[in-house]
Design an enzyme around this catalytic site. Structure first.
Site, short mmCIF file in Angstrom:
data_model
loop_
_atom_site.label_atom_id
_atom_site.label_comp_id
_atom_site.label_asym_id
_atom_site.label_seq_id
_atom_site.Cartn_x
_atom_site.Cartn_y
_atom_site.Cartn_z
N CYS A 165 33.27 64.23 110.13
CA CYS A 165 33.73 64.34 111.51
C CYS A 165 32.74 63.60 112.42
O CYS A 165 31.54 63.64 112.20
CB CYS A 165 33.85 65.77 112.03
N ARG A 202 33.32 58.40 109.79
CA ARG A 202 32.92 59.76 109.41
C ARG A 202 34.11 60.67 109.13
O ARG A 202 33.94 61.80 108.68
CB ARG A 202 32.09 60.39 110.54
N TRP A 221 37.47 64.95 109.76
CA TRP A 221 37.64 64.96 108.30
C TRP A 221 37.89 66.42 107.96
O TRP A 221 36.99 67.25 108.07
CB TRP A 221 36.39 64.43 107.60
N ASN A 248 31.38 69.51 114.42
CA ASN A 248 31.22 68.88 113.10
C ASN A 248 30.41 69.85 112.25
O ASN A 248 29.32 70.25 112.65
CB ASN A 248 30.48 67.54 113.28
N GLY A 249 30.97 70.27 111.12
CA GLY A 249 30.25 71.23 110.27
C GLY A 249 31.21 72.29 109.77
O GLY A 249 32.43 72.12 109.86
N GLU A 265 28.35 51.91 89.14
CA GLU A 265 28.53 51.57 90.55
C GLU A 265 29.75 50.65 90.74
O GLU A 265 30.53 50.81 91.68
CB GLU A 265 27.25 50.92 91.09
N LYS A 291 32.99 51.58 93.01
CA LYS A 291 33.49 50.73 94.10
C LYS A 291 34.98 50.48 93.93
O LYS A 291 35.75 50.57 94.87
CB LYS A 291 32.78 49.37 94.13
N GLU A 314 37.15 53.82 94.52
CA GLU A 314 37.18 54.43 95.85
C GLU A 314 37.91 53.59 96.89
O GLU A 314 38.45 54.14 97.84
CB GLU A 314 35.77 54.79 96.34
N HIS A 325 32.58 55.76 71.02
CA HIS A 325 32.66 57.21 70.82
C HIS A 325 33.83 57.81 71.61
O HIS A 325 33.85 59.01 71.86
CB HIS A 325 31.34 57.87 71.23
N LYS A 360 32.18 58.75 105.44
CA LYS A 360 30.92 58.05 105.14
C LYS A 360 29.79 59.02 104.83
O LYS A 360 29.05 58.83 103.88
CB LYS A 360 30.55 57.17 106.33
C1 F6R Z 1 30.17 55.38 97.61
C2 F6R Z 1 29.50 56.12 98.64
C3 F6R Z 1 29.13 57.54 98.37
C4 F6R Z 1 27.72 57.82 98.91
C5 F6R Z 1 27.40 59.31 98.76
C6 F6R Z 1 26.00 59.63 99.20
O1 F6R Z 1 30.41 54.07 97.98
O2 F6R Z 1 29.24 55.62 99.70
O3 F6R Z 1 29.23 57.84 97.02
O4 F6R Z 1 26.80 57.06 98.20
O5 F6R Z 1 28.31 60.05 99.54
O6 F6R Z 1 25.79 59.31 100.54
P1 F6R Z 1 24.34 59.14 101.13
O7 F6R Z 1 23.73 57.98 100.46
O8 F6R Z 1 24.57 58.92 102.59
O9 F6R Z 1 23.61 60.41 100.83
#
Ligand code: F6R
Length: 611
Positions: free
Chosen positions: A2, A27, A73, A99-100, A484, A488, A491, A507, A606
């Protein structure tokens, strides 16, 4: 999650709120709303994005110079018009954005219902609005005291801003667990979850601490604790520029951020890696160096992409610094009963510095006596403030929800730390040190070279845009890159992708291989090269389709694989920094071709400030 914004001053509040919400949409983007106080208080809110909200805005909102806004969110209650913020209290005296999560909201709600308070939404935030109003009316106290008393009854996390119709000259803001920044202008104040909506108006900011309550009139800000102790606010200067938070001509933030990596890595080096002849200097670790060098064990904690960077860190610290490393998901670590020794060093990695599980894991490690270091990107965020010491990544604001430049900068910091410790422990010869530093400083230039081939990557992406499943394989330093790369893709394009250590394929995942599923193999020239060539052969023997990330000039894999992405020759220890870049671009192009919202993928936000 949020995003919240607020304004009080002489300007028309609405454009400030709407611009701010657009900047904070990363967010959360389930619903959006604003409340503006002009001749009377007006609320507009709806399910959807800020652009949907804009369709509900009319001239009557133009006159207000005080206002709040929210982009959501969803946690409690589905995303719909009613559950959207701002929330108005039962008798309409208070309007609030939050937010929370209010953890004891259900009990508070039941008790308010028993006292005839009516609710419209399913949210925990409305409980807070009604609790404040209930106290305000029953105890006949002012709005500020009602807010402080209500918050003292609340269990959970909040960053919130409250407006009171009877006291239209002020906003009341409070923070516990969810970030809140106040921009200080000339007889005006700006509030937001992070500094990005503020920077275009002022660079002077106050970061609220947990337990702070701010009473803000256009000409004055008073900062208190919940218990009414006044404290002097610390005004800091932002060092981000408005250009850093715009798309800068790119179609998406994610693409801009991928292309920014040479610069952000250079920024992360700056002043720290100077020349082959001088030592790596990490000022933020200066006071803790002896303990770090002597550490018997390092525990790295993080979530998502930051956890993947931590895995690269494991290889780096073990390889170069000969310190045993464990890498833990913060969300698992905090709920186990982990063994933490006093001479362990815990390193928390986080782009946002606000991830709830990482913060909770830090608190647990500190309680048990460990020294905790942070690797964070957002200056002034919660994690750097709660850790004993740390290193900022200087990636610049990362706005695309999928993390890209934050990852390469996190790996850059981990590499600097490992090399520095190795050197201080005398584990590295002068010659090897010089070679490493030279290679290290060449990384940004090599990434630029990869980026120049983006059109070749796009062509391969075109062929796989309709895939439904994919497998990503790597070994050693490149195993975290496989994870990773898979993250990517899934997501942002919603194609199922699994990352695996290449040798583990036989396996289980080998059963998935068919003529349609792309198998992405990160196979640059390193000590496992021969082994990964065999893994590629195993895939090809089952008619699998291979896309390989290879070192320039590699003809062996080129002859076996269906498609290759070339990266320049690089020392094994830096291979992750280069090999991840084509995978970021590959995911990006596929997602764009599938018509996905690359910067705001569905269901994501985010910074994950809820557990
Ligand atoms: C993936 C992504 C998330 C963040 C995760 C941790 O692209 O962005 O997996 O890496 O939510 O976020 P931070 O680094 O802000 O703690």
């Amino acid at each position: 999650m949020c995003g919240i914004v607020g304004y009080i001053g002489e300007r028309n509040a609405l454009p400030v709120l709407i611009n701010g919400l657009k900047r904070l949409e990363y967010r959360g983007y389930d619903s959006a709303g604003v409340a503006v106080l002009g001749e009377n208080l007006q609320i507009r809110k709806c399910k959807g994005k800020v652009t949907d909200l804009e369709k509900h805005l009319d001239k009557s909102l133009q006159s207000g110079t005080v206002g709040i806004g929210h982009t959501r969110w969803a946690t409690h209650g589905e995303p719909n018009d009613v559950n959207a913020h701002p929330h108005e209290s039962h008798h309409g005296k208070f309007v609030i954005i939050h937010n929370g999560i209010i953890e004891n909201y259900s009990r508070l709600r039941d008790r308010l219902i028993e006292r005839d308070v009516k609710f419209k939404s399913e949210t925990d935030t409305e409980v807070l609005a009604n609790l404040i109003e209930f106290i305000y009316e029953k105890s006949e106290v002012g709005a500020e005291l009602a807010v402080r008393l209500a918050l003292s009854k609340v269990i959970g996390a909040y960053g919130l801003v409250v407006m009171c119709k009877d006291e239209p000259d002020k906003l009341i803001a409070a923070r516990k667990g969810s970030p809140l920044v106040i921009g200080v202008g000339n007889e005006e104040y700006f509030l937001a979850s992070d500094a990005t909506p503020i920077v275009e108006y002022t660079k002077s900011v106050i970061y609220l601490n947990d337990g702070d309550v701010a009473i803000i009139r256009k000409e004055q800000l008073i900062l208190k604790t919940l218990k009414n102790d006044e404290q002097g606010p610390t005004v800091q200067q932002l060092n981000i520029d408005i250009g850093e938070i715009d798309k800068g001509g790119y179609e998406h933030f994610m693409l801009k951020e991928i292309f920014e990596q040479p610069k952000s890595i250079n920024d992360t080096f700056r002043g720290r890696v100077r020349s082959e002849e001088s030592e790596i200097h990490l000022g933020g670790l200066y006071n803790v160096l002896p303990k770090l060098i002597e550490a018997e064990r390092i525990i790295i904690i993080g979530c998502g992409t930051s956890w993947h960077a931590g895995l690269v860190g494991e290889y780096l610290f073990e390889d170069l610094a000969r310190i045993s490393v464990e890498v833990e998901y913060a969300s698992e670590f905090r709920y186990r009963n982990p063994i933490i020794n006093h001479d362990d060093v815990v390193i928390a990695i986080s782009q946002s510095g606000e991830t709830a599980d990482t913060l909770a894991a830090i608190r647990l490690a500190k309680e048990r006596g460990a020294m905790v270091l942070g690797i964070c990107n957002v200056v002034g965020s919660s994690i750097p403030r709660e850790t004993d010491a740390g290193v900022y990544t200087h990636a610049g604001p990362e706005i695309g929800v999928a993390s890209t430049k934050a990852f390469t900068c996190q790996v850059t910091v981990l590499a600097m730390m490992a090399i520095m410790i190795s050197r201080k422990k005398g584990l590295i010869t002068d010659e090897r040190y010089r070679d490493i530093i030279r290679e290290f400083t060449e990384i940004p230039g090599k990434i630029e070279k990869i980026l120049r081939h983006n059109h070749d990557i796009k062509k391969v992406a075109e062929l796989f845009q309709n895939a439904t499943n994919s497998l990503y394989l790597g070994r050693g330093y490149l195993f975290p890159v496989a994870l990773e790369g898979a993250l990517k893709l899934k997501e942002i394009s919603y194609i199922h992708a699994e990352g695996y250590p290449a040798a583990e394929m036989k396996h289980g995942p080998i059963a998935l291989i068919d003529t349609k599923m792309p198998v992405v193999v990160v196979a640059t020239k390193d000590s496992s090269y021969e082994k990964i060539v065999s893994n590629i052969q195993e895939v090809k023997a089952r008619n699998g389709v291979v896309i390989a990330v290879v070192t320039e000039g590699d003809t062996v894999i080129k002859n076996m694989a269906d498609h290759v992405f070339e990266i320049p020759q690089v020392d094994n220890i830096f291979a992750a920094l280069l090999s991840v870049v084509p995978l970021q671009l590959f995911s990006y192009y596929i997602a764009v071709m599938r018509g996905c919202n690359v910067d705001q993928p569905r269901n994501l936000a985010k910074s994950v400030t809820v557990e």
